[in-house]
Each structure stands twice: as C-alpha cells, then as structure tokens.
Motif scaffolding. Structure first.
Motif, PDB file in Angstrom:
ATOM      1  N   GLY A   1       0.830  -1.194   0.000  1.00 25.26           N
ATOM      2  CA  GLY A   1       0.000   0.000   0.000  1.00 25.26           C
ATOM      3  C   GLY A   1       0.867   1.248   0.000  1.00 25.26           C
ATOM      4  N   ASN A   2       0.773   2.043  -1.074  1.00 23.06           N
ATOM      5  CA  ASN A   2       1.649   3.206  -1.245  1.00 23.06           C
ATOM      6  C   ASN A   2       0.870   4.511  -1.150  1.00 23.06           C
ATOM      7  OD1 ASN A   2       3.817   1.418  -1.890  1.00 23.06           O
ATOM      8  ND2 ASN A   2       3.037   1.300  -3.976  1.00 23.06           N
ATOM      9  N   ILE A   3       1.423   5.450  -0.436  1.00 25.58           N
ATOM     10  CA  ILE A   3       0.909   6.819  -0.398  1.00 25.58           C
ATOM     11  C   ILE A   3       2.107   7.743  -0.559  1.00 25.58           C
ATOM     12  CG2 ILE A   3      -0.289   8.568   0.954  1.00 25.58           C
ATOM     13  CD1 ILE A   3      -1.831   6.390   2.339  1.00 25.58           C
ATOM     14  N   LEU A   4       2.182   8.347  -1.733  1.00 22.35           N
ATOM     15  CA  LEU A   4       3.347   9.153  -2.101  1.00 22.35           C
ATOM     16  C   LEU A   4       4.628   8.346  -1.926  1.00 22.35           C
ATOM     17  CD1 LEU A   4       2.499  12.795  -0.899  1.00 22.35           C
ATOM     18  CD2 LEU A   4       2.525  11.873  -3.221  1.00 22.35           C
ATOM     19  N   THR A   5       5.560   8.802  -1.092  1.00 24.67           N
ATOM     20  CA  THR A   5       6.852   8.125  -0.939  1.00 24.67           C
ATOM     21  C   THR A   5       6.853   7.135   0.214  1.00 24.67           C
ATOM     22  OG1 THR A   5       7.646   9.952   0.446  1.00 24.67           O
ATOM     23  CG2 THR A   5       8.095  10.077  -1.911  1.00 24.67           C
ATOM     24  N   ASN A   6       5.719   6.944   0.888  1.00 28.01           N
ATOM     25  CA  ASN A   6       5.642   6.015   2.011  1.00 28.01           C
ATOM     26  C   ASN A   6       4.886   4.755   1.592  1.00 28.01           C
ATOM     27  OD1 ASN A   6       6.929   7.859   3.754  1.00 28.01           O
ATOM     28  ND2 ASN A   6       4.982   8.908   4.140  1.00 28.01           N
ATOM     29  N   SER A   7       5.264   3.636   2.180  1.00 27.35           N
ATOM     30  CA  SER A   7       4.663   2.369   1.798  1.00 27.35           C
ATOM     31  C   SER A   7       4.568   1.448   3.002  1.00 27.35           C
ATOM     32  CB  SER A   7       5.499   1.693   0.694  1.00 27.35           C
ATOM     33  OG  SER A   7       4.951   0.455   0.336  1.00 27.35           O
ATOM     34  N   ALA A   8       3.583   0.541   2.965  1.00 28.22           N
ATOM     35  CA  ALA A   8       3.407  -0.453   4.022  1.00 28.22           C
ATOM     36  C   ALA A   8       3.033  -1.773   3.383  1.00 28.22           C
ATOM     37  CB  ALA A   8       2.333  -0.015   5.014  1.00 28.22           C
ATOM     38  N   MET A   9       3.669  -2.857   3.854  1.00 26.55           N
ATOM     39  CA  MET A   9       3.301  -4.191   3.401  1.00 26.55           C
ATOM     40  C   MET A   9       2.048  -4.637   4.147  1.00 26.55           C
ATOM     41  SD  MET A   9       5.409  -4.761   1.043  1.00 26.55           S
ATOM     42  CE  MET A   9       4.878  -6.431   0.705  1.00 26.55           C
ATOM     43  N   LEU A  10       1.039  -5.095   3.394  1.00 23.04           N
ATOM     44  CA  LEU A  10      -0.241  -5.472   3.970  1.00 23.04           C
ATOM     45  C   LEU A  10      -0.551  -6.928   3.644  1.00 23.04           C
ATOM     46  CD1 LEU A  10      -2.246  -2.344   2.763  1.00 23.04           C
ATOM     47  CD2 LEU A  10      -1.147  -2.644   4.990  1.00 23.04           C
ATOM     48  N   ALA A  11      -1.272  -7.598   4.544  1.00 21.65           N
ATOM     49  CA  ALA A  11      -1.743  -8.967   4.316  1.00 21.65           C
ATOM     50  C   ALA A  11      -3.153  -8.886   3.737  1.00 21.65           C
ATOM     51  CB  ALA A  11      -1.728  -9.767   5.609  1.00 21.65           C
ATOM     52  N   GLN A  12      -3.248  -8.843   2.415  1.00 23.21           N
ATOM     53  CA  GLN A  12      -4.530  -8.671   1.735  1.00 23.21           C
ATOM     54  C   GLN A  12      -5.348  -9.956   1.799  1.00 23.21           C
ATOM     55  OE1 GLN A  12      -4.222  -7.924  -2.441  1.00 23.21           O
ATOM     56  NE2 GLN A  12      -6.404  -7.522  -2.713  1.00 23.21           N
ATOM     57  N   LEU A  13      -6.639  -9.816   2.147  1.00 24.07           N
ATOM     58  CA  LEU A  13      -7.519 -10.972   2.228  1.00 24.07           C
ATOM     59  C   LEU A  13      -7.839 -11.506   0.836  1.00 24.07           C
ATOM     60  CD1 LEU A  13     -10.109  -9.913   4.967  1.00 24.07           C
ATOM     61  CD2 LEU A  13      -8.286 -11.613   5.175  1.00 24.07           C
ATOM     62  N   ILE A  14      -7.923 -12.829   0.724  1.00 24.27           N
ATOM     63  CA  ILE A  14      -8.353 -13.504  -0.499  1.00 24.27           C
ATOM     64  C   ILE A  14      -9.662 -14.205  -0.195  1.00 24.27           C
ATOM     65  CG2 ILE A  14      -7.777 -15.222  -2.237  1.00 24.27           C
ATOM     66  CD1 ILE A  14      -4.832 -14.868  -1.449  1.00 24.27           C
ATOM     67  N   ASP A  15     -10.686 -13.888  -0.953  1.00 21.02           N
ATOM     68  CA  ASP A  15     -11.996 -14.517  -0.755  1.00 21.02           C
ATOM     69  C   ASP A  15     -12.769 -14.400  -2.061  1.00 21.02           C
ATOM     70  OD1 ASP A  15     -14.204 -15.711   0.251  1.00 21.02           O
ATOM     71  OD2 ASP A  15     -14.616 -14.238   1.814  1.00 21.02           O
ATOM     72  N   ASP A  16     -12.563 -15.356  -2.969  1.00 19.28           N
ATOM     73  CA  ASP A  16     -13.228 -15.300  -4.261  1.00 19.28           C
ATOM     74  C   ASP A  16     -13.626 -16.705  -4.703  1.00 19.28           C
ATOM     75  OD1 ASP A  16     -10.833 -16.464  -5.084  1.00 19.28           O
ATOM     76  OD2 ASP A  16     -10.019 -14.605  -5.865  1.00 19.28           O
ATOM     77  N   THR A  17     -14.467 -16.756  -5.723  1.00 22.54           N
ATOM     78  CA  THR A  17     -14.949 -18.031  -6.259  1.00 22.54           C
ATOM     79  C   THR A  17     -14.919 -17.992  -7.779  1.00 22.54           C
ATOM     80  OG1 THR A  17     -17.260 -17.299  -6.237  1.00 22.54           O
ATOM     81  CG2 THR A  17     -16.453 -18.475  -4.286  1.00 22.54           C
ATOM     82  N   THR A  18     -14.762 -19.169  -8.358  1.00 24.50           N
ATOM     83  CA  THR A  18     -14.818 -19.334  -9.811  1.00 24.50           C
ATOM     84  C   THR A  18     -15.722 -20.519 -10.122  1.00 24.50           C
ATOM     85  OG1 THR A  18     -12.550 -18.503 -10.047  1.00 24.50           O
ATOM     86  CG2 THR A  18     -13.495 -19.685 -11.910  1.00 24.50           C
ATOM     87  N   ASP A  19     -16.704 -20.307 -11.005  1.00 29.85           N
ATOM     88  CA  ASP A  19     -17.627 -21.367 -11.414  1.00 29.85           C
ATOM     89  C   ASP A  19     -17.467 -21.609 -12.909  1.00 29.85           C
ATOM     90  OD1 ASP A  19     -19.624 -21.930  -9.020  1.00 29.85           O
ATOM     91  OD2 ASP A  19     -19.264 -19.768  -9.071  1.00 29.85           O
ATOM     92  N   ASN A  20     -17.259 -22.865 -13.273  1.00 29.34           N
ATOM     93  CA  ASN A  20     -17.138 -23.262 -14.672  1.00 29.34           C
ATOM     94  C   ASN A  20     -18.158 -24.349 -14.988  1.00 29.34           C
ATOM     95  OD1 ASN A  20     -14.939 -21.574 -15.216  1.00 29.34           O
ATOM     96  ND2 ASN A  20     -13.484 -23.087 -14.480  1.00 29.34           N
ATOM     97  N   LEU A  21     -18.893 -24.170 -16.077  1.00 27.86           N
ATOM     98  CA  LEU A  21     -19.851 -25.165 -16.543  1.00 27.86           C
ATOM     99  C   LEU A  21     -19.526 -25.495 -17.990  1.00 27.86           C
ATOM    100  CD1 LEU A  21     -22.449 -26.849 -16.213  1.00 27.86           C
ATOM    101  CD2 LEU A  21     -23.727 -24.819 -16.962  1.00 27.86           C
ATOM    102  N   GLY A  22     -19.293 -26.777 -18.256  1.00 29.55           N
ATOM    103  CA  GLY A  22     -18.939 -27.199 -19.604  1.00 29.55           C
ATOM    104  C   GLY A  22     -19.823 -28.322 -20.097  1.00 29.55           C
ATOM    105  N   ALA A  23     -19.965 -28.425 -21.415  1.00 35.64           N
ATOM    106  CA  ALA A  23     -20.755 -29.490 -22.027  1.00 35.64           C
ATOM    107  C   ALA A  23     -20.118 -29.868 -23.357  1.00 35.64           C
ATOM    108  CB  ALA A  23     -22.201 -29.047 -22.236  1.00 35.64           C
ATOM    109  N   LYS A  24     -20.124 -31.174 -23.644  1.00 41.36           N
ATOM    110  CA  LYS A  24     -19.562 -31.684 -24.890  1.00 41.36           C
ATOM    111  C   LYS A  24     -20.484 -32.749 -25.459  1.00 41.36           C
ATOM    112  CE  LYS A  24     -14.829 -31.326 -23.080  1.00 41.36           C
ATOM    113  NZ  LYS A  24     -13.589 -32.096 -22.789  1.00 41.36           N
ATOM    114  N   ILE A  25     -20.518 -32.825 -26.766  1.00 35.98           N
ATOM    115  CA  ILE A  25     -21.189 -33.942 -27.426  1.00 35.98           C
ATOM    116  C   ILE A  25     -20.387 -34.284 -28.676  1.00 35.98           C
ATOM    117  CG2 ILE A  25     -22.791 -32.425 -28.684  1.00 35.98           C
ATOM    118  CD1 ILE A  25     -24.823 -34.797 -28.435  1.00 35.98           C
ATOM    119  N   TYR A  26     -20.069 -35.562 -28.819  1.00 33.90           N
ATOM    120  CA  TYR A  26     -19.263 -36.035 -29.936  1.00 33.90           C
ATOM    121  C   TYR A  26     -19.967 -37.202 -30.622  1.00 33.90           C
ATOM    122  CZ  TYR A  26     -15.231 -33.185 -28.742  1.00 33.90           C
ATOM    123  OH  TYR A  26     -14.398 -32.127 -28.517  1.00 33.90           O
TER     124      TYR A  26
END
Length: 707
Positions: free
Chosen positions: A223-248
């Motif tokens: 996280g940067n503000i001008l010339t100052n910076s801080a290391m942060l532990a950013q939260l991860i909370d996301d989802t991914t949905d995939n739906l597939g179909a095939k016919i041969y």
C-alpha cells in the motif's frame, strides 16, 4: 470313432443349428406376412436353458477404508507444503478406496486421500461402465508461504486499520507501536468441488461437467501513499464457477463434436483500503484505497473434427471465446475531489478466435509427414477513453488512454520422419511463428526455426538420441512506447520482443533391457543471444543433465535414484542516466535435485512392507552489478533435506496398520529482506525477515480395514 458316436454328434450339431437359426430369427427382421416376430409360437421354447451360467455380474463390495491420526510440527507453516496441513499438533484424516458392484452391472467407487487435511481429496462415482457415469469430487489445494509476517494492521472487512492508540511518525523509527505488531499468515487455500457426468451411446458420447472453486487466505500487498509504503496482508476470498458441455459423434473413420464452456469469477472484496501509519506530509493522505480483481465472465464454443483412413489423419478445430467485465468503477481517489471518470464501468469485452488444422500420414513404409497450422486472434473491443491518472491515491497527474493490446498469432509447422532401418530414424522439421501486436514497442515479431532428432537403437536394451534446434527471431522497427509519464530508454529492448538467436542441443541415452535394471541419462545445453540489444537482457546460457535408474534386487527389494543439475548464466546491461549502457549485471543460477528410494516388502511372513525416500534440493542465485566497481548482492538460496519413510504391517487378512514419518530440514534466504526489521527502512513498513530455517517432524498412524 464308431458309427453311434458319429450319429450322436450329428444330431447335436443339428440341434445346435436349429437353435442358431431360432436365435438369428429374433435379431433379423422378417417382413413376409405371417412370419413376423409377433407370429412366433414361443409356448414350447425353454428360454431358461439359454441362460449363461458364467455371465452373472457379481454383487460385492471390495476395497479398503482407513482412519489416521498424526502429530504435525507446524511451528513454521511452510512445512505444510510437505505434509498437506499447517495445523500444529494432532491432526486426523480419512482414506478410502472402495468399489461396490451391483447385480445389474452398476458400479460405485468411493475414494478418499488424506480427507481432513488442507490438501485432502475425495471422489464418489457411480454408473454402468462403458455406458454412463456420474462423479462428485472434492480436492483441497493449499500453498503455505509463511506464518511469521509481522504487521501492525488489523483486518476489518475490506479495510486495514491501525489500533486506536496508534502514534504516527514521519519515519518507521518514530512509531512506538510498531513493536506490538502481530504475526500474519500468508497462504492460499483452494477448495475445488466438481460434478461430472457422461453418457456413451452406440455412436456418440455426451459429457457435462461443473466445477466450483473457492479460494481463501492472505497474500502480500504493498500500500503506497506518495513516498511512504506499508506491506499489507490482503484478504483472499473469491470463487470461480465453470460449466462445460460436450457432445461427440463418431462413425467409420471420423469423429466430430461441439465443446462449450461458461465461466464466472466473483470476488467478495471490491476494494482494499488502509490507514496511513505515517505522519502526513505536504500533499500526502491519511488513507489509501486500491481496487481488487473485478468480477468477470467468459464463454467459449468450439468445434472439433477428426478424419482418418489408410494411415492418414486430419484434425480440425475452431473456437470462439468472449471475456466480459462490467463491474462499477471505484472513485479515482478517496483523497479530495475525485477526477471525473469517462464512464460508470469499463464495459470490457475481449473476443478470441482460434483455428487449427493438423495432418499426419504415412507416405511410404519409411517416410511419414506431419503438418499443422494454428491461427489465434485476440480482439479487444473495449471502448478507448481518457482516464484520469492518480499517483498512489494522492494526486492527479493528467489523463491517459487505455491501450487495446490486440494480438494476432499464426504458427505453422512441417515435419518428416524417415526410418533408415529398424534401428535408426531421423525426425526433422521447420516451424514459423508470426505475431502482430498493437500498442507495443513492435508491431510485428516473427520467429522461424529448424530442428532435427536422430535416434539410434543398436539393441533391444540400448537407445541413443541426439537433438539440435536453431531459432531466429526478428521483427519490425522498434519504437519505444512514449505515451507514459515514465518513458522507456529508446535503446531498451524488452526480452520477449527483442531480436534473438537461440541454439539448443540435447543428448539422450537409456537402458531397459533387463527386468531388474533400467537407467537413463540426458545432457542439454542452450544459448540465447540478444545480438541487437544495448539496454536489457543480452545473453543467456544454460547447461544441465539428468540421470535416473532403478534396480530390482528381487521381487521384494527395489531401489531407485536420480540426480538433476542445471546452471543458468544471464547477462544484462542498463543505464542510470537515460543514455547508453553504464552498468552491467551478471546472474549465475544453479539448482541441484537428488533423490534415493528403497522399498522392501513381504517381510515377516509377507505381512510387513518398508519404504524410505530421501530428497535433497538446493537452488541458489548469485548476482553481481558492475558500475565502475563490482558489487555482489547478498544471499539468495533455498536448501531442503526431506525424508519420507513408512512401515505397513498387515496383522490379519482384514486389518492393517501403517506408520509414516516425514522429516524436513529447510533453509532459505533472500538478500532483499534477510535480517530485516520492521523499522529498517525509514519510509517502508515491512513484514520483517520472511526467511525460513527449521527442522520439523510428522508422525502418523493409519488403521485400515479390508472389506
């Protein structure tokens, strides 16, 4: 043979022929009036005598189930990458490998591996083999970085806040509360759930698959503000949905089908905000905000076809994909009046078209050919607008247009394989890669190359191979992009766009003529020469080898070993005054991996099996920068000793016990934060020293039951 026996056999054969005719009439349509299936007199046919006495499908349950408990030393969470869990102390898990067979041909399988650990998995599938199946699965995928990242920040939803009694300072050395920082864990956990189903018909196959993946954890963010910076532990909370179909569909010499996919990514965090730990200076702010990965969607539809006959085969593929993103924009800044945005959301859209055709065929008994052409076009249809540029969420620095970054790529390959004798063949080919770009330093980049591989097998046991490849990359006039506030040096050549000559060589030898012993060895070398680069990466040389072998002393005792070493030497030139090169860097990298494994089974009346694996890995990088004087960088390495041993004892036909022991000694160092303290850099709050140095043990006991 006497006459009576001959007459008896003749009568039996006659009866068999009559039965064969009767069976054949059931499966062969008869359309003459009065001779249809419905007119057959089946009253006197004893169908029960046709029953196959050996064709009954068994209804049974087979397999093993197990439960385990272990002690895990997770004082350093990095050890969890070896054990599958970072939980410290006692942990438990379930294992299973069970198959249930039904009388009607149905089969159900239950599988579980370390279920209960972060890296555990499970799968339940049921159906009729060869006809249809439905499967439901789970898999955990975890990656552990560190649990010793120090931070004074508290997590409050999407905000990183400081304690109420926080005392800001102009530098980190003037922050008395910094010493009260707590440990934060940087890791990622993926929980993947799948549902798959397929049905096999006489001339077609249909599949449907669904995957839901939830990701949680924390990762490093600056996280940067001008010339100052801080290391942060950013939260991860996301989802991914995939739906597939095939016919041969398939027929005599052909196969064709359609493949579709829908995807949706959803991030539970729209933005990350943080309090400034520093005393505001002129123009600085009290807090900052940064957008996170936006929600987006994609869909894809593709067609595939395959044709083959008389040793010739053609594969064709075409597909269309669309990626969209319409999440509402955040304000350009939360500090002061925000510059006006040209639109409420990006309304982003990227279309991709892909087409591929491949041919392979045998021309003569000795000669076969392969050819392919691949076309891919990326078209960014997002509207080009003028967006305000805000530096570190603090001040407005003008507007800029968003680039398109379109790309069209065409690849062609032509190869031939000629067999001189049964023991000698030559495989050679040519490949061409052409790229058109927009908004990059080069509009076109093209690369062509040739390769050849000679294989010689003097006997059934020995095989030798020699491969060589040469490539040359060039392109249009290099025009450095100048639209940014920090333009590049006009002499700079980006490595993925720069002219380059590459040569690669490898030698392979293998022995596999004995059931008790097999071995292989490989030596490889490459050289990349960026001959027209004055600023940037100028030269890369690599050298390496692999040796592996396995020996069976007996049916019960075996040993395997391998060793791999690679060296990489790269050179780079730079300029500190936006002119010609005035400093040079050399990076020497080396990696070594050694493994040894022994397994002994059928001990103690075939009840005991023992095994042990030892792995050693070492990677290091040495960097020297020369600008008048030569200055070496500090330590950058990682070293691992890992022992994985087990004892499996079957104390009855149905009960067994397994003991596992894992030992790992791990050490690494990164000169950029080695020995770092939170206040070491006056204008940066770091996580401290993130290096690892530990010796850890894992002891496990698993009871299993044979069904």
């Amino acid at each position: 043979m006497n006459i009576d026996m001959i007459n008896t056999l003749a009568k039996q054969r006659c009866k068999q022929s009559v039965i064969a005719i009767a069976i054949g009439s059931v499966f062969t349509p008869v359309y003459a009036d009065g001779y249809g299936i419905s007119k057959v007199n089946r009253a006197n046919i004893k169908i029960e005598k046709w029953e196959c006495k050996r064709c009954k499908v068994s209804s049974d349950t087979q397999g093993t189930v197990g439960a385990g408990v272990a002690y895990n030393d997770a004082a350093d969470s990095h050890f969890g990458n070896a054990t599958g869990t970072d939980q410290d102390g006692v942990v438990a898990h379930l294992d299973a490998d069970v198959a249930l067979y039904g009388e009607s041909g149905y089969q159900t399988n239950i599988e579980a591996n370390k279920l209960g650990y972060d890296n555990g998995s499970a799968k339940l599938s049921t159906g009729r083999p060869g006809q249809y199946e439905v499967a439901f699965g789970y898999r955990g995928i975890a990656n552990y970085d560190t649990n010793k990242a120090l931070s004074p920040y508290l997590v409050n939803g999407d905000a990183m806040t400081l304690a109420d009694n926080w005392q800001a300072g102009a530098t980190t050395g003037q922050m008395p509360n910094l010493a009260d920082s707590k440990n934060r864990t940087l890791s990622t956990q993926r929980d993947r759930w799948t549902l798959d189903a397929h049905y096999q018909g006489s001339s077609y196959k249909a599949e449907v698959d669904y995957r839901h993946e939830a990701r949680t954890g924390q990762r490093a963010f600056s996280g940067n503000i001008l010339t100052n910076s801080a290391m942060l532990a950013q939260l991860i909370d996301d989802t991914t949905d995939n739906l597939g179909a095939k016919i041969y569909f398939n027929g005599d010499g052909w196969l064709a089908g359609i493949d579709t996919m829908l995807s949706h990514y959803n991030n539970d965090h729209d933005a990350l905000s943080w309090d400034s730990a520093f005393t505001p200076t002129f123009g600085a702010a009290y807090s900052g905000q940064s957008a996170t990965a936006p929600d987006n969607k994609a869909y894809r539809i593709a067609g595939n076809a395959q044709f083959g006959a008389d040793g010739q085969q053609i594969l064709m593929h075409t597909g269309f994909s669309r990626f969209t993103q319409d999440q509402a924009f955040l304000p350009a800044t939360i500090n002061g009046p925000s510059p006006e945005l040209p639109t409420e959301n990006l309304a982003g859209q990227v279309d991709m078209i892909e087409m591929t055709i491949k041919y392979s065929g045998r021309i003569t008994r000795e000669l076969s050919l392969r050819a392919s052409y691949d076309y891919r076009d990326r078209d960014n249809k997002t509207a080009v607008d003028s967006y305000p540029q805000v530096i570190t969420d603090s001040y407005y620095s003008g507007n800029d247009m968003n680039p398109e970054y379109d790309r069209t790529r065409q690849k062609a390959k032509l190869a031939a394989k000629y067999r001189f004798t049964r023991n000698v063949y030559l495989d050679a080919g040519y490949q061409y890669d052409h790229n058109n770009y927009s908004d990059l330093d080069r509009e076109t980049v093209e690369e062509s190359g040739i390769y050849g591989k000679l294989n010689y097998r003097p006997s059934h046991s020995w095989s030798f191979g020699l491969k060589a490849e040469a490539k040359d990359r060039s392109g249009s006039t290099y025009n450095a992009v100048t639209r940014t506030d920090s333009p590049s040096n006009p002499l700079l050549r980006k490595s993925y766009l720069a002219d380059r000559e590459r040569q690669e060589y490898s030698v392979l030898a293998s022995f596999s003529g004995s059931e008790s012993f097999s071995a292989s060895a490989n030596l490889h070398q490459s050289h990349d020469d960026y001959l027209d680069t004055q600023i940037g990466l100028t030269d890369v040389k690599t050298l390496g080898y692999d040796i592996s072998g396995q020996y069976l002393f007996s049916e019960d005792l075996s040993i395997n070993a391998f060793v791999n070493q690679d060296w990489r030497d790269s050179e780079q030139a730079g300029s500190s005054n936006f002119s010609t090169a005035n400093w040079f860097a050399n990076v020497d990298e080396q990696s070594t991996v050694v493994g040894l494994g022994v397994q002994y089974q059928n001990l103690m009346d075939k009840k005991l099996a023992l095994g042990i694996d030892y792995n050693y890995s070492d990677g290091q990088s040495d960097t020297e920068v020369t600008q008048g004087l030569t200055t070496p960088y500090g330590d950058y390495f990682s070293t691992t000793h890992n022992v994985n041993a087990f004892a499996d004892y079957q104390f009855s036909e149905s009960m067994g016990v397994r003991f596992d022991w894992i030992f790992e000694q791990y050490q690494d160092a990164d000169w950029s934060n080695q020995g770092a303290s939170l206040d070491q850099i006056p204008n940066v709050i770091t996580f401290g020293d993130l290096g690892h140095d530990y010796s850890a043990h894992y002891f496990g006991v698993t009871l299993s039951y044979q069904l």
